[in-house]
Design a protein around this motif. Structure first.
Motif, mmCIF file in Angstrom:
data_model
loop_
_atom_site.group_PDB
_atom_site.id
_atom_site.type_symbol
_atom_site.label_atom_id
_atom_site.label_comp_id
_atom_site.label_asym_id
_atom_site.label_seq_id
_atom_site.Cartn_x
_atom_site.Cartn_y
_atom_site.Cartn_z
ATOM 1 N N LYS A 3 0.847 -1.197 0.000
ATOM 2 C CA LYS A 3 0.000 0.000 0.000
ATOM 3 C C LYS A 3 0.876 1.238 0.000
ATOM 4 O O LYS A 3 1.737 1.404 0.855
ATOM 5 N N LEU A 4 0.661 2.132 -0.976
ATOM 6 C CA LEU A 4 1.441 3.353 -1.088
ATOM 7 C C LEU A 4 0.708 4.575 -0.569
ATOM 8 O O LEU A 4 1.333 5.530 -0.116
ATOM 9 N N TYR A 5 -0.614 4.554 -0.644
ATOM 10 C CA TYR A 5 -1.393 5.735 -0.275
ATOM 11 C C TYR A 5 -2.846 5.321 -0.122
ATOM 12 O O TYR A 5 -3.318 4.441 -0.829
ATOM 13 N N THR A 6 -3.548 5.975 0.769
ATOM 14 C CA THR A 6 -4.990 5.768 0.925
ATOM 15 C C THR A 6 -5.678 7.116 0.877
ATOM 16 O O THR A 6 -5.380 8.002 1.684
ATOM 17 N N ALA A 7 -6.572 7.282 -0.085
ATOM 18 C CA ALA A 7 -7.410 8.487 -0.147
ATOM 19 C C ALA A 7 -8.646 8.211 0.691
ATOM 20 O O ALA A 7 -9.208 7.119 0.647
ATOM 21 N N GLU A 8 -9.069 9.214 1.457
ATOM 22 C CA GLU A 8 -10.238 9.049 2.313
ATOM 23 C C GLU A 8 -11.197 10.208 2.067
ATOM 24 O O GLU A 8 -10.863 11.365 2.309
ATOM 25 N N VAL A 9 -12.357 9.876 1.552
ATOM 26 C CA VAL A 9 -13.386 10.874 1.265
ATOM 27 C C VAL A 9 -14.704 10.366 1.827
ATOM 28 O O VAL A 9 -15.065 9.201 1.637
ATOM 29 N N THR A 10 -15.423 11.245 2.519
ATOM 30 C CA THR A 10 -16.714 10.896 3.086
ATOM 31 C C THR A 10 -17.811 11.566 2.273
ATOM 32 O O THR A 10 -17.740 12.762 1.982
ATOM 33 N N ASP A 27 -14.048 19.548 -0.533
ATOM 34 C CA ASP A 27 -15.157 19.917 0.348
ATOM 35 C C ASP A 27 -16.174 20.588 -0.553
ATOM 36 O O ASP A 27 -16.140 21.799 -0.745
ATOM 37 N N MET A 28 -17.038 19.773 -1.154
ATOM 38 C CA MET A 28 -17.917 20.330 -2.174
ATOM 39 C C MET A 28 -19.256 19.620 -2.269
ATOM 40 O O MET A 28 -19.374 18.444 -1.936
ATOM 41 N N PRO A 29 -20.260 20.353 -2.745
ATOM 42 C CA PRO A 29 -21.572 19.757 -2.960
ATOM 43 C C PRO A 29 -21.578 18.924 -4.235
ATOM 44 O O PRO A 29 -20.812 19.184 -5.166
ATOM 45 N N LEU A 30 -22.436 17.939 -4.258
ATOM 46 C CA LEU A 30 -22.646 17.096 -5.428
ATOM 47 C C LEU A 30 -24.046 17.317 -5.984
ATOM 48 O O LEU A 30 -24.948 17.763 -5.264
ATOM 49 N N SER A 31 -24.189 16.969 -7.238
ATOM 50 C CA SER A 31 -25.497 17.033 -7.872
ATOM 51 C C SER A 31 -25.577 15.946 -8.928
ATOM 52 O O SER A 31 -24.553 15.421 -9.368
ATOM 53 N N LEU A 32 -26.772 15.644 -9.333
ATOM 54 C CA LEU A 32 -26.940 14.820 -10.530
ATOM 55 C C LEU A 32 -26.353 15.597 -11.696
ATOM 56 O O LEU A 32 -26.284 16.829 -11.662
#
Length: 138
Positions: A3-10, A27-32
């Motif tokens: 394992k070289l790196y782990t990205a963590e996004v909630t 840190d951003m909103p999502l939309s369809l």
């Protein structure tokens, strides 16, 4: 594998929600997608996947070019087209086309580098057998 790196996004709220990375960079909103009734000015999972795949594939190209003692023009590009698909049975999937412009290289050499990059790119390896990926040299 090491394992070289782990990205963590909630993610909260799904496609109409919000994403935040553990380091706060995302840190951003999502939309369809807009064409599916989404809002303008917000990203969607397909755009995020396309951005990651394009950047990763460009890095794989740089690696392969170096092995061939080729220097890629800094203006060379990878444009990822990510399609959200729906099967007849109602299941969803993805389709990908990578449009690669290796400025200054003849098409045959460019095609060789693209094919080899596809064999080492972590995104290409990760989707192999699950997502159809078309490689286009322009």
């Amino acid at each position: 594998m090491e394992k070289l790196y782990t990205a963590e996004v909630t993610a909260t709220g799904g496609r109409r929600g919000h994403i935040t990375s553990s380091d706060g960079v995302l840190d951003m909103p999502l939309s369809l997608p807009e064409g599916l009734g989404g809002e303008t000015g917000k990203t969607n999972p397909e755009q995020l996947f396309a951005a990651g795949y394009a950047a990763c594939f460009q890095s794989a190209l740089l690696l392969i070019a170096g092995k061939h003692h080729e220097r890629l023009d800094p203006a060379s590009t990878v444009k990822a087209h990510v399609d959200l698909l729906k099967n007849e049975d109602g299941r969803y999937g993805l389709g990908v086309k990578l449009e690669v412009d290796l400025k200054g290289l003849d098409k045959e050499k460019a095609r060789q580098l693209v094919d080899e990059a596809h064999q080492v790119c972590p995104y290409s390896i990760g989707v192999q057998g699950n997502v159809e990926v078309q490689l286009e040299v322009v």
